[in-house]
Design an enzyme around this catalytic site. Structure first.
Site, mmCIF file in Angstrom:
data_model
loop_
_atom_site.group_PDB
_atom_site.id
_atom_site.type_symbol
_atom_site.label_atom_id
_atom_site.label_comp_id
_atom_site.label_asym_id
_atom_site.label_seq_id
_atom_site.Cartn_x
_atom_site.Cartn_y
_atom_site.Cartn_z
ATOM 1 N N ASP A 174 0.804 -1.211 0.000
ATOM 2 C CA ASP A 174 0.000 0.000 0.000
ATOM 3 C C ASP A 174 0.842 1.268 0.000
ATOM 4 O O ASP A 174 0.637 2.170 0.798
ATOM 5 C CB ASP A 174 -0.928 -0.047 1.229
ATOM 6 C CG ASP A 174 -1.953 1.067 1.224
ATOM 7 O OD1 ASP A 174 -2.400 1.462 0.137
ATOM 8 O OD2 ASP A 174 -2.297 1.550 2.323
ATOM 9 N N GLU B 263 2.982 -8.087 7.776
ATOM 10 C CA GLU B 263 1.768 -8.768 7.339
ATOM 11 C C GLU B 263 2.037 -9.847 6.295
ATOM 12 O O GLU B 263 1.429 -9.851 5.220
ATOM 13 C CB GLU B 263 0.748 -7.753 6.819
ATOM 14 C CG GLU B 263 0.312 -6.776 7.893
ATOM 15 C CD GLU B 263 -0.865 -5.902 7.480
ATOM 16 O OE1 GLU B 263 -1.242 -5.924 6.298
ATOM 17 O OE2 GLU B 263 -1.429 -5.220 8.346
ATOM 18 N N TYR C 193 -7.498 -3.101 12.275
ATOM 19 C CA TYR C 193 -8.273 -1.943 11.799
ATOM 20 C C TYR C 193 -9.754 -2.143 12.086
ATOM 21 O O TYR C 193 -10.578 -2.150 11.181
ATOM 22 C CB TYR C 193 -8.006 -1.725 10.305
ATOM 23 C CG TYR C 193 -6.616 -1.167 10.051
ATOM 24 C CD1 TYR C 193 -6.383 0.205 10.113
ATOM 25 C CD2 TYR C 193 -5.546 -2.003 9.784
ATOM 26 C CE1 TYR C 193 -5.109 0.727 9.893
ATOM 27 C CE2 TYR C 193 -4.271 -1.494 9.568
ATOM 28 C CZ TYR C 193 -4.058 -0.120 9.621
ATOM 29 O OH TYR C 193 -2.811 0.392 9.421
ATOM 30 N N GLU D 18 -0.009 -1.217 14.305
ATOM 31 C CA GLU D 18 -0.770 -0.336 13.418
ATOM 32 C C GLU D 18 -2.211 -0.290 13.903
ATOM 33 O O GLU D 18 -2.752 -1.306 14.345
ATOM 34 C CB GLU D 18 -0.816 -0.853 11.969
ATOM 35 C CG GLU D 18 0.467 -0.724 11.194
ATOM 36 C CD GLU D 18 0.323 -1.174 9.729
ATOM 37 O OE1 GLU D 18 -0.805 -1.141 9.187
ATOM 38 O OE2 GLU D 18 1.352 -1.573 9.154
HETATM 39 C C1 GCB Z 1 -1.660 -2.236 6.703
HETATM 40 C C2 GCB Z 1 -0.353 -2.151 6.025
HETATM 41 C C3 GCB Z 1 -0.024 -0.734 5.571
HETATM 42 C C4 GCB Z 1 -1.272 -0.091 4.971
HETATM 43 C C5 GCB Z 1 -2.348 -0.028 6.025
HETATM 44 C C6 GCB Z 1 -3.651 0.540 5.466
HETATM 45 O O1 GCB Z 1 -1.937 -3.154 7.417
HETATM 46 O O2 GCB Z 1 0.706 -2.660 6.809
HETATM 47 O O3 GCB Z 1 1.016 -0.785 4.641
HETATM 48 O O4 GCB Z 1 -1.004 1.185 4.462
HETATM 49 O O5 GCB Z 1 -2.624 -1.301 6.513
HETATM 50 O O6 GCB Z 1 -3.904 1.730 5.608
HETATM 51 O O7 GCB Z 1 -4.391 -0.219 4.860
#
Ligand code: GCB
Length: 603
Positions: free
Chosen positions: A185, A420, A473, A509
């Site tokens: 990403d 990941e 997330y 994260e």
């Molecule tokens: C993740 C990734 C990161 C992405 C992020 C996202 O888990 O490690 O590279 O930018 O999520 O915002 O989706």
């Protein structure tokens, strides 16, 4: 094993540096085969003689410099060239080595000097160099021509990986059409991303230094090991000076131990009133070889500190350390991933403003200049490498290059070998066991981890890490729009992982996209209000669990950054608490309030 060290180039009594940053000539090879440059040997004559060239700044990504969409999205070889005047004294003094060094170029590079290939290198984000003494001395003029071809094609063997897809339907695509697919990403910025320079050393020279530090009571200990090339029996003298230039210890020999009375330890920012304390380790080599006397000096900044992990804590100098920090990218407008001092200094000022004591170098090694800033300011680093599963053999080499480059930085407290990855697949067990064991054999002083988003029960790599780093997330990719599920889901996440492994956990994260300036009440996704509540809901659970085994929280992300174009990205990833132009969103103020409070509570 790699041959040779990779000491950061520094000037000294015996070493000179010539920077080659600035404008280079540039051409992208748009030919159908993408191989015209090699077929026509563009390296053999000045680039302007074989076709049109444009100005290209170094360091910078080439992608955003022009108004050409086909250059922004270019995949293949690009050619850089410039001329340099080599100082007469470098040429005439046969006891001097002349080295050409590229801080990094993405992804595969071939380098020529005066039309002769001097090196090639695979992998962006790490430096490479070549001894060019012989080639430049063979030249009839002091002028020498440096040509660097860089290819940004990503395959399943590269780190990060990608695939090239040919679109063969003539009713939909022009002949020969292909695209680069990536499953990470961030935008696949390319070009010469870090400084290019020439430097000299004597023919007998300090090739590598490794320090391991510790302390007992008020006595600091530095075990050093040097590698000197060019002489079978060099004399090595090592002198350690403090910040005021006072000599505090010295020793003789290629390896040895220095003891410092009343040591000033290296402490993280906000953990001590004098963070980032660095000594200077001066290595002085003398040697007699074939009747000639040689001398070399190199000075390495050294911070004295220890790192240790228990079942529930991360200890720096035997004191519990709580990571309250960020994930970053090397990314900004116009220059892409090119090293830029104004940006670096601005980012450190923002980190301090936030009260951040740490960051992860997601998802690749950052410029050494950035790690040096971390050393000096006491910003703690999780040194992250790679995305997904590459070939195991290549991954091992890349870890060797990373440890070789970063082993002496006190700010680097943990290696992360992947982000990941497919950790639930059967091959993952052998893969992670191998990469982690190998990394530990290269450096016995730092814990090793990787960043997971797998199911805790099926993750095959977790048994081998020292610290569990989890990304999640909630209320974004899962249950989008449902902020109220965060506390229960996050609580379950922590209890599952700790219950199974009894290892400390970092939330590596979490976050939510915000288009800066977008507001709704009640909060909706992509607004400042929504990011605020995501953060607050995560924080309430961190506050319960940090008293037990949660040892850190790293927001995704410090700032907005560019990505490939997809339906889920609005001109890039907008999960920054700062915009890409480094202006705060509402979330930044939430973090600032929290980080300063945590700093006061955790000491
Ligand atoms: C993740 C990734 C990161 C992405 C992020 C996202 O888990 O490690 O590279 O930018 O999520 O915002 O989706």
């Amino acid at each position: 094993a790699l041959d040779g060290g990779m000491l950061y180039p520094r000037e000294s009594q015996t070493r000179e540096i010539k920077e080659l940053n600035g404008l280079w000539s540039f051409r992208a090879d748009f030919s159908r085969s993408r191989n015209l440059g090699f077929e026509k040997a563009w390296f053999k004559s000045p680039l302007a003689q074989t076709g049109p060239v444009i100005d290209m700044p170094v360091p910078a990504s080439f992608n955003d410099i022009t108004q050409e969409p086909r250059l922004r999205d270019f995949i293949g070889w690009v050619w850089y060239e410039r001329e340099v005047v080599v100082p007469q004294r470098w040429l005439s003094d046969g006891s001097v080595r002349i080295v050409l060094r590229v801080g990094s170029a993405h992804y595969y590079s071939v380098v020529w000097v005066n039309g002769q290939q001097v090196t090639e290198h695979e992998g962006g984000h790490l430096p490479f160099e070549a001894d060019i003494s012989r080639v430049v001395r063979a030249s009839p003029t002091v002028q020498c021509r440096i040509t660097i071809a860089v290819n940004n094609t990503l395959t399943l063997e590269t780190l990060p990986p990608g695939t090239i897809q040919y679109m063969n339907d003539p009713s939909k695509y022009p002949a020969g059409y292909f695209v680069q697919n990536t499953n990470f990403d961030f935008f696949n910025y390319a070009g010469i991303h870090r400084p290019v320079l020439m430097y000299t050393t004597p023919n007998v020279y300090i090739d590598d230094i490794t320090v391991v530090t510790g302390f007992a009571d008020n006595i600091g200990v530095i075990n050093y090991q040097t590698s000197v090339l060019g002489s079978p029996n060099p004399m090595v003298k090592v002198t350690l000076t403090d910040k005021d230039g006072q000599c505090v210890a010295s020793s003789n020999g290629v390896a040895g131990t220095l003891k410092i009375v009343n040591v000033n330890l290296w402490w993280p920012y906000l953990m001590h009133e004098n963070p980032g304390y660095l000594y200077s380790l001066e290595v002085h080599v003398t040697a007699e070889t074939s009747g000639k006397r040689y001398e070399d000096f190199y000075t390495l900044p050294v911070g004295v500190r220890t790192v240790q992990v228990t079942k529930t804590q991360f200890l720096i100098n035997n004191k519990p350390f709580y990571f309250h920090g960020v994930n970053k990218h090397e990314d900004s407008d116009v220059r892409g991933k090119g090293l830029d001092w104004p940006l670096i200094v601005k980012d450190f000022n923002l980190l301090k403003w936030l009260g951040a004591n740490s960051f992860r170098t997601s998802h690749y090694p950052y410029a050494e200049e950035i790690l040096q800033m971390c050393d000096r300011h006491g910003i703690v680093v999780i040194d992250d490498r790679s995305f997904g599963n590459a070939s195991l053999a290549h991954h091992l080499v890349v870890m060797e290059e990373l440890v070789r480059r970063d082993k002496n930085h006190p700010s680097v407290v943990m290696w992360s070998v992947a982000n990941e990855p497919a950790a639930e697949m059967p091959p993952a067990e052998f893969y992670f066991k191998s990469v982690i064991t190998h990394t530990k054999s290269l450096d016995q002083t730092r814990p090793v981890t990787f960043i997971t988003d797998s199911n805790y029960a099926r993750d095959k790599g977790a048994p081998y890490v020292d610290v569990i780093c989890v990304n999640s997330y909630f209320s974004w990719y899962h249950d989008p729009g449902h902020l109220e599920v965060i506390p229960i889901q996050l609580n379950t996440q922590f209890e599952n992982w700790y219950g199974k492994y009894q290892k400390p956990i970092i939330q590596s994260e979490y976050g939510a996209d915000v288009v800066p300036g977008l507001h709704t009440d009640p909060p909706m996704m992509f607004t400042e209000e929504y990011q605020k509540i995501v953060l607050e809901n995560y924080h309430s659970v961190f506050d319960q669990k940090r008293k037990e085994y949660v040892i850190g929280e790293l927001i995704w992300n410090f700032a907005d950054f560019m990505t490939a174009q997809t339906v889920t990205r609005v001109v890039g990833n907008k999960k920054g608490v700062f915009s890409r132009q480094r202006q705060p969103k509402a979330g930044a103020f939430i973090l600032r309030e929290r980080y300063w409070r945590l700093a006061n509570e955790t000491g």
